[in-house]
Design a protein around this motif. Structure first.
Motif, PDB file in Angstrom:
ATOM      1  N   UNK A  87       0.778  -1.252   0.044  1.00  0.00           N
ATOM      2  CA  UNK A  87       0.249   0.016   0.307  1.00  0.00           C
ATOM      3  C   UNK A  87       0.955   0.851   0.426  1.00  0.00           C
ATOM      4  N   UNK A  88       1.560   1.145   0.555  1.00  0.00           N
ATOM      5  CA  UNK A  88       2.660   2.325   1.026  1.00  0.00           C
ATOM      6  C   UNK A  88       3.515   2.827  -0.229  1.00  0.00           C
ATOM      7  N   UNK A  89       4.408   1.850  -0.984  1.00  0.00           N
ATOM      8  CA  UNK A  89       4.499   1.490  -2.127  1.00  0.00           C
ATOM      9  C   UNK A  89       4.047   2.777  -3.275  1.00  0.00           C
ATOM     10  N   UNK A  90       2.823   1.823  -3.160  1.00  0.00           N
ATOM     11  CA  UNK A  90       1.315   2.078  -4.788  1.00  0.00           C
ATOM     12  C   UNK A  90       1.596   3.643  -4.584  1.00  0.00           C
ATOM     13  N   UNK A  91       1.235   4.075  -2.999  1.00  0.00           N
ATOM     14  CA  UNK A  91       1.019   5.819  -3.080  1.00  0.00           C
ATOM     15  C   UNK A  91       1.680   5.963  -3.485  1.00  0.00           C
ATOM     16  N   UNK A  92       3.173   5.806  -2.665  1.00  0.00           N
ATOM     17  CA  UNK A  92       4.401   6.636  -2.964  1.00  0.00           C
ATOM     18  C   UNK A  92       4.675   6.866  -4.673  1.00  0.00           C
ATOM     19  N   UNK A  93       5.113   6.025  -5.611  1.00  0.00           N
ATOM     20  CA  UNK A  93       5.143   6.197  -7.359  1.00  0.00           C
ATOM     21  C   UNK A  93       4.280   6.515  -7.687  1.00  0.00           C
ATOM     22  N   UNK A  94       2.633   6.234  -6.695  1.00  0.00           N
ATOM     23  CA  UNK A  94       1.998   7.349  -7.660  1.00  0.00           C
ATOM     24  C   UNK A  94       1.710   8.498  -8.258  1.00  0.00           C
ATOM     25  N   UNK A  95       1.587   8.914  -9.884  1.00  0.00           N
ATOM     26  CA  UNK A  95       1.410   9.711  -9.923  1.00  0.00           C
ATOM     27  C   UNK A  95       0.484  10.888 -10.435  1.00  0.00           C
ATOM     28  N   UNK A  96       0.402  11.359 -11.593  1.00  0.00           N
ATOM     29  CA  UNK A  96      -1.051  11.700 -12.490  1.00  0.00           C
ATOM     30  C   UNK A  96      -1.698  10.492 -13.146  1.00  0.00           C
ATOM     31  N   UNK A  97      -2.840  12.033 -13.134  1.00  0.00           N
ATOM     32  CA  UNK A  97      -3.946   9.620 -13.784  1.00  0.00           C
ATOM     33  C   UNK A  97      -3.651   9.255 -14.251  1.00  0.00           C
ATOM     34  N   UNK A  98      -2.815  10.134 -15.669  1.00  0.00           N
ATOM     35  CA  UNK A  98      -2.543   8.988 -17.075  1.00  0.00           C
ATOM     36  C   UNK A  98      -1.377   9.221 -16.769  1.00  0.00           C
ATOM     37  N   UNK A  99      -0.147   8.782 -16.800  1.00  0.00           N
ATOM     38  CA  UNK A  99       0.774   7.987 -15.899  1.00  0.00           C
ATOM     39  C   UNK A  99       0.024   6.817 -15.445  1.00  0.00           C
ATOM     40  N   UNK A 100      -0.518   6.787 -14.261  1.00  0.00           N
ATOM     41  CA  UNK A 100      -1.031   5.663 -13.593  1.00  0.00           C
ATOM     42  C   UNK A 100      -1.864   4.661 -14.392  1.00  0.00           C
ATOM     43  N   UNK A 101      -2.993   5.360 -15.261  1.00  0.00           N
ATOM     44  CA  UNK A 101      -3.626   4.583 -16.523  1.00  0.00           C
ATOM     45  C   UNK A 101      -2.912   3.682 -17.373  1.00  0.00           C
ATOM     46  N   UNK A 102      -1.093   4.350 -17.236  1.00  0.00           N
ATOM     47  CA  UNK A 102      -1.564   3.739 -18.887  1.00  0.00           C
ATOM     48  C   UNK A 102      -0.219   2.403 -18.189  1.00  0.00           C
ATOM     49  N   UNK A 103      -0.050   2.315 -17.353  1.00  0.00           N
ATOM     50  CA  UNK A 103       0.683   0.864 -16.394  1.00  0.00           C
ATOM     51  C   UNK A 103      -0.509   0.128 -15.914  1.00  0.00           C
ATOM     52  N   UNK A 104      -1.387   0.546 -14.977  1.00  0.00           N
ATOM     53  CA  UNK A 104      -2.644  -0.379 -15.177  1.00  0.00           C
ATOM     54  C   UNK A 104      -3.588  -0.244 -16.456  1.00  0.00           C
ATOM     55  N   UNK A 105      -3.015  -0.579 -17.195  1.00  0.00           N
ATOM     56  CA  UNK A 105      -3.683  -0.548 -17.967  1.00  0.00           C
ATOM     57  C   UNK A 105      -2.608  -2.409 -18.379  1.00  0.00           C
ATOM     58  N   UNK A 106      -1.413  -2.007 -18.950  1.00  0.00           N
ATOM     59  CA  UNK A 106      -0.236  -3.733 -18.771  1.00  0.00           C
ATOM     60  C   UNK A 106      -0.808  -4.290 -17.811  1.00  0.00           C
TER      61      UNK A 106
END
Length: 124
Positions: A87-106
């Motif tokens: 949870x901590x690492x994912x929250x720390x590495x979360x950027x803007x919605x566009x960046x996260x969306x690109x990784x989430x699709x993968x």
């Protein structure tokens, strides 16, 4: 500050487990992207420039090692970390919605694979 712990219903526990599982998939995918990026950077630098002076080679390998170690750390936390660490690492590495969306699709195929293994583990 103390926090009162409330009991969670079955749906809330299941939703939390799904969130953590998707965060694990996100971290593993991001880690694999960093490892691939490390290899790509070294390959591009070595083939495109053709430089052989020692400082350029050391700098290339230093960047390679940084990306490789970061990718390995993300994969390790995603696979073996506790829920709190994930949870901590994912929250720390979360950027803007566009960046996260690109990784989430993968990350969706990784999530489906982890979900399948989790269901097997719960059945035993």
């Amino acid at each position: 500050m103390t926090r009162k712990h409330r009991t969670k219903s079955g749906r809330q526990k299941q939703a939390y487990q799904n969130d953590i599982l998707f965060m694990r998939a996100y971290l593993i995918t991001l880690g694999l992207l960093f490892v691939c990026l490390a290899g790509l950077l070294v390959w591009l630098f070595m083939t495109a420039t053709g430089r052989t002076d020692i400082s350029a080679v050391y700098m290339t390998w230093a960047v390679f090692l940084v990306f490789l170690l970061l990718g390995a750390a993300l994969c390790g936390v995603g696979l073996f970390g506790s829920n709190k660490a994930v949870d901590w690492w994912a929250d720390t590495l979360g950027g803007t919605d566009i960046e996260i969306l690109a990784v989430v699709v993968l990350a969706v195929p990784v999530y489906l694979l982890l979900k399948r293994f989790e269901n097997r583990k719960l059945r035993k």
